[in-house]
Design a protein around this motif. Sequence first.
Motif, PDB file in Angstrom:
ATOM      1  N   LEU A 121      -7.484   6.515   6.751  1.00  0.00           N
ATOM      2  CA  LEU A 121      -8.362   5.415   6.384  1.00  0.00           C
ATOM      3  C   LEU A 121      -9.825   5.649   6.768  1.00  0.00           C
ATOM      4  O   LEU A 121     -10.720   5.418   5.956  1.00  0.00           O
ATOM      5  CB  LEU A 121      -7.870   4.102   7.000  1.00  0.00           C
ATOM      6  N   PRO A 122     -10.120   6.096   7.994  1.00  0.00           N
ATOM      7  CA  PRO A 122     -11.531   6.331   8.342  1.00  0.00           C
ATOM      8  C   PRO A 122     -12.198   7.342   7.424  1.00  0.00           C
ATOM      9  O   PRO A 122     -13.387   7.198   7.100  1.00  0.00           O
ATOM     10  CB  PRO A 122     -11.452   6.850   9.791  1.00  0.00           C
ATOM     11  N   ASP A 141     -12.383  -6.129  -9.257  1.00  0.00           N
ATOM     12  CA  ASP A 141     -12.990  -5.270  -8.239  1.00  0.00           C
ATOM     13  C   ASP A 141     -13.067  -3.828  -8.738  1.00  0.00           C
ATOM     14  O   ASP A 141     -14.101  -3.158  -8.616  1.00  0.00           O
ATOM     15  CB  ASP A 141     -12.165  -5.347  -6.943  1.00  0.00           C
ATOM     16  N   GLU A 142     -11.966  -3.361  -9.313  1.00  0.00           N
ATOM     17  CA  GLU A 142     -11.918  -1.994  -9.846  1.00  0.00           C
ATOM     18  C   GLU A 142     -12.943  -1.810 -10.968  1.00  0.00           C
ATOM     19  O   GLU A 142     -13.679  -0.810 -11.008  1.00  0.00           O
ATOM     20  CB  GLU A 142     -10.505  -1.694 -10.362  1.00  0.00           C
ATOM     21  N   VAL A 149      -8.916   5.224  -2.788  1.00  0.00           N
ATOM     22  CA  VAL A 149      -9.688   3.981  -2.819  1.00  0.00           C
ATOM     23  C   VAL A 149      -8.779   2.813  -3.191  1.00  0.00           C
ATOM     24  O   VAL A 149      -8.935   1.698  -2.670  1.00  0.00           O
ATOM     25  CB  VAL A 149     -10.867   4.085  -3.816  1.00  0.00           C
ATOM     26  N   LEU A 150      -7.799   3.065  -4.061  1.00  0.00           N
ATOM     27  CA  LEU A 150      -6.848   2.022  -4.447  1.00  0.00           C
ATOM     28  C   LEU A 150      -6.109   1.490  -3.220  1.00  0.00           C
ATOM     29  O   LEU A 150      -5.862   0.289  -3.104  1.00  0.00           O
ATOM     30  CB  LEU A 150      -5.849   2.563  -5.471  1.00  0.00           C
ATOM     31  N   GLU A 151      -5.761   2.382  -2.285  1.00  0.00           N
ATOM     32  CA  GLU A 151      -5.089   1.963  -1.055  1.00  0.00           C
ATOM     33  C   GLU A 151      -5.958   0.953  -0.304  1.00  0.00           C
ATOM     34  O   GLU A 151      -5.483  -0.088   0.144  1.00  0.00           O
ATOM     35  CB  GLU A 151      -4.811   3.170  -0.156  1.00  0.00           C
ATOM     36  N   VAL A 159       0.830  -1.201   0.000  1.00  0.00           N
ATOM     37  CA  VAL A 159       0.000   0.000   0.000  1.00  0.00           C
ATOM     38  C   VAL A 159       0.865   1.253   0.000  1.00  0.00           C
ATOM     39  O   VAL A 159       0.550   2.252  -0.660  1.00  0.00           O
ATOM     40  CB  VAL A 159      -0.943   0.015   1.229  1.00  0.00           C
ATOM     41  N   LEU A 160       1.989   1.205   0.711  1.00  0.00           N
ATOM     42  CA  LEU A 160       2.890   2.349   0.803  1.00  0.00           C
ATOM     43  C   LEU A 160       3.824   2.460  -0.398  1.00  0.00           C
ATOM     44  O   LEU A 160       4.643   3.367  -0.470  1.00  0.00           O
ATOM     45  CB  LEU A 160       3.704   2.273   2.096  1.00  0.00           C
TER      46      LEU A 160
END
Length: 236
Positions: free
Chosen positions: A101-102, A152-153, A179-181, A67-68
């Motif tokens: 994230l939230p 999914d995308e 959203v990709l993250e 993710v990073l």
Amino acid sequence: MAEAKKARAFAKVQRPRLYEQLMQQILAFVEAEQLGPGDHLPAERELAEQLGVSRATLAQALVALEVLGVIDVQHGTGAVLVHRPSVATVLRELREHKNRLPDIVEARSTLEVKLAALAAARRTEADLRKIDHALEVMAAEIGEGGRGERGDELFHEAITAAAKSAVLQKLMTFIAEMVLETRIESLGQPGRPERSLESHLKIADAIRRGDSTGAAAAMGEHIEMVSDVALLRDGR
């Protein structure tokens, strides 16, 4: 009294979660071995054995690094190093990612629930074919041992298009990178790709029936489910 005030001034020290410790050890290994962009990390099974953890626990650390943008994980090729940052940089970026994230979840809940409802009311036969194609792509990816990220995308893009709302579509484009993250993180959870596909099928069924209320409810449940990621849990 002074001692009591002094004691109250200190915040409780939080121990690093296990996946954070694993991330540090993986980065230390990268540094020690002088790995560079394009180099492969050891296979997951070997890495888990060396670290003394389960592959499921190791997967959390690898997903966080992916993710990073530190590594790229592809089915069949394993984890490939993208760049070699310092441990301090990665931990800082991890905290920043966790903090936003939230907000990403909140934005998705607001936008995508409405998009699903609109898609049920406005979808065309062409839209339904695109939704079905996305489901087929995701099922095929999962069947081959992948996480179903492309399917999914495509699924969420197809619903956004079916909603026929130019403004909402622009808002989704604006948050696409964020959203990709969450997509990578969510689909990296054990068993999540299969559950996500089942959830997609439920949403698609409601849209096909023209059931706006059902589509919105199904999308709300889906966002809640896929937002359950390791970084937001209290446990270690």
